[in-house]
Design a protein around this motif. Sequence first.
Motif, mmCIF file in Angstrom:
data_model
loop_
_atom_site.group_PDB
_atom_site.id
_atom_site.type_symbol
_atom_site.label_atom_id
_atom_site.label_comp_id
_atom_site.label_asym_id
_atom_site.label_seq_id
_atom_site.Cartn_x
_atom_site.Cartn_y
_atom_site.Cartn_z
ATOM 1 N N ALA A 101 48.379 41.460 147.479
ATOM 2 C CA ALA A 101 47.899 40.630 146.368
ATOM 3 C C ALA A 101 47.241 41.513 145.308
ATOM 4 O O ALA A 101 47.519 41.398 144.113
ATOM 5 C CB ALA A 101 46.917 39.587 146.881
ATOM 6 N N HIS A 102 46.376 42.410 145.757
ATOM 7 C CA HIS A 102 45.623 43.261 144.839
ATOM 8 C C HIS A 102 46.553 44.158 144.035
ATOM 9 O O HIS A 102 46.439 44.246 142.810
ATOM 10 C CB HIS A 102 44.621 44.089 145.644
ATOM 11 N N GLY A 137 41.954 28.571 132.870
ATOM 12 C CA GLY A 137 43.384 28.835 132.684
ATOM 13 C C GLY A 137 44.201 27.936 133.585
ATOM 14 O O GLY A 137 44.724 26.929 133.152
ATOM 15 N N LYS A 138 44.242 28.302 134.863
ATOM 16 C CA LYS A 138 45.010 27.503 135.814
ATOM 17 C C LYS A 138 44.261 26.209 136.144
ATOM 18 O O LYS A 138 43.042 26.196 136.200
ATOM 19 C CB LYS A 138 45.221 28.313 137.088
ATOM 20 N N THR A 190 39.994 30.854 141.791
ATOM 21 C CA THR A 190 40.062 30.896 143.250
ATOM 22 C C THR A 190 40.655 32.252 143.614
ATOM 23 O O THR A 190 41.186 32.935 142.737
ATOM 24 C CB THR A 190 40.955 29.761 143.792
ATOM 25 N N PRO A 191 40.580 32.668 144.884
ATOM 26 C CA PRO A 191 41.051 34.025 145.189
ATOM 27 C C PRO A 191 42.572 34.161 145.289
ATOM 28 O O PRO A 191 43.044 35.036 145.990
ATOM 29 C CB PRO A 191 40.410 34.324 146.558
ATOM 30 N N ASP A 192 43.346 33.342 144.624
ATOM 31 C CA ASP A 192 44.791 33.543 144.738
ATOM 32 C C ASP A 192 45.370 34.158 143.473
ATOM 33 O O ASP A 192 44.779 34.088 142.393
ATOM 34 C CB ASP A 192 45.516 32.238 145.122
ATOM 35 N N VAL A 193 46.517 34.777 143.615
ATOM 36 C CA VAL A 193 47.062 35.607 142.536
ATOM 37 C C VAL A 193 47.312 34.810 141.254
ATOM 38 O O VAL A 193 47.035 35.296 140.165
ATOM 39 C CB VAL A 193 48.355 36.350 142.963
ATOM 40 N N ALA A 194 47.814 33.601 141.369
ATOM 41 C CA ALA A 194 48.125 32.823 140.168
ATOM 42 C C ALA A 194 46.849 32.497 139.398
ATOM 43 O O ALA A 194 46.790 32.664 138.173
ATOM 44 C CB ALA A 194 48.858 31.542 140.559
ATOM 45 N N ALA A 195 45.828 32.056 140.109
ATOM 46 C CA ALA A 195 44.568 31.694 139.445
ATOM 47 C C ALA A 195 43.925 32.921 138.802
ATOM 48 O O ALA A 195 43.378 32.844 137.694
ATOM 49 C CB ALA A 195 43.613 31.052 140.435
ATOM 50 N N MET A 235 42.750 37.505 152.444
ATOM 51 C CA MET A 235 42.284 36.990 151.161
ATOM 52 C C MET A 235 41.507 38.126 150.498
ATOM 53 O O MET A 235 40.763 38.836 151.171
ATOM 54 C CB MET A 235 41.389 35.770 151.388
ATOM 55 N N MET A 236 41.703 38.268 149.191
ATOM 56 C CA MET A 236 41.009 39.352 148.496
ATOM 57 C C MET A 236 39.496 39.151 148.557
ATOM 58 O O MET A 236 39.014 38.022 148.515
ATOM 59 C CB MET A 236 41.457 39.406 147.042
ATOM 60 N N THR A 237 38.768 40.241 148.632
ATOM 61 C CA THR A 237 37.316 40.145 148.667
ATOM 62 C C THR A 237 36.796 39.940 147.244
ATOM 63 O O THR A 237 37.515 40.146 146.271
ATOM 64 C CB THR A 237 36.692 41.435 149.218
#
Lengths: 204, 272
Positions: free
Chosen positions: A54-55, B11-12, B144-149, B185-187
């Motif tokens: 992801a990063h 945005g999202k 939120t910690p997801d790529v799209a957001a 999940m990204m920190t």
Amino acid sequence: MKRPAVAENLKEIVKRAPSLSELGKRMNRPHALETIGGLVKRAFEKEEASKYAAHNRLQAVLLQDRSSLSAEGLGALRHDLRLVMSEYVIADRDSMEMDVRQCGEDLMLIANVRVNVVSDPAEELDEEPKRLLSPRRAAALKRELLEVVSGYLSIDAGSVQVEEERFSDSIALSVSVKIEEGEGFSEDASASHGMEPAWRPTAD
Amino acid sequence: MEGEVYVINSGKGGVGKTTATANVGSALSMRGHRVLLIDADIGLRNLDVVMGLENRIVYDIVQVIEGVCQPQQAMMRDRLTENLYVIPAAQTRDKSAVTGEQVKKLCDELKQDFDYIIIDSPAGIEQGFKNAMAAADKAIVVTTPDVAAIRDADRVIGFIEAAGLSKPELILNRVRPGMVRRGDMMTTEDILDLLSVSLLGIVPEDEKIVVSTNKGVPAVHDMNCRSGESFRRIAARVEGEDVPMMRMEVRDGIFTWFKKMVGFKGTVRANA
């Protein structure tokens, strides 16, 4: 006669034993055991934690989003790079990948192609593996790359690198160049190619 | 003293702008401030239901701007906290019904009477977003910690800076500590590194938010709610207080853990 009964019982207990994650839920500490389960699973499956994916993907996407070079601009650069590289090596044109990546402090443009080679058992014994490009050809490729890329981006002329990496059935040729001006594509370059500047809100 | 106008955007859609607006606003008014919430999502109003005020709507923001009514007539007083008011969005109009300048004029007028005005921006980067941003002094970006957001948040941060607002602050919403620990999940650090903004708060994923929305009572009113606690801390930071970030892990004491172990053994025996 007691032993089989014990064994039966044990079997029954094992059969009924809850899974790791279920155990975690019952203890109301779902994460503790899921973590262990996840780590063990990962160790066996050699799967990288998905947060790195992801990063890294986001890093590349955000760099493109922030830059003033549009998707068409990047597409044109990709096309030109493909043409140049295909003059030097015979590779499937679609195999070329181009990427803008953050490497430490530097912003790098990286492109690579894979060239399939038939591995020759005799050759493997050679001390020096066969190379795709002679030093002279590699230098010529560098010069041409510099010319093409600087039409789009402002780059550090001294940073062009051409590298080869040998795999069992292919050789990967990768070229990289450092992009200057912090984290942006040069405004002039994008302007001269008719790219639109980033949208700026205007007062209504 | 003149109040501050905040805009909350992302945005999202669906990352928690309205929830954040309702909770931060409620928490600020619980701390004794006069707060006005404005729903700028014209055509898709939601802040009223999240606040549990959907039955009290008389006038909306478009009517205020068109001069049909006074701003005070459109303000609904919150059911639970004092000094908290909400101006709802219009439901039957679209974003072109107002301009950024009109929203700005309204906020400039109203900030004499309030300590904080919080504008709930619509998702996207179109007219509604520009209108909401035009009036604001400061921006809060929710992701939120997801790529799209995160990608969309980065775009929005760019627009906020281009509009001349100060660097926005980030609320990282719906964090799942278990997934972060497993590396799925990204920190918070990963995300701050990507977006290069400062952090206003972290809010854990919490089922109680759904319950609180069902009831129309913001989670900050539930003193045992972890997401509510996060929003209370965010409100304190908005005020300028230096509050530590909330710990995402729920750690039981050794005694509770032992009790649970005993309980757990009991259930296994009962099953067998």
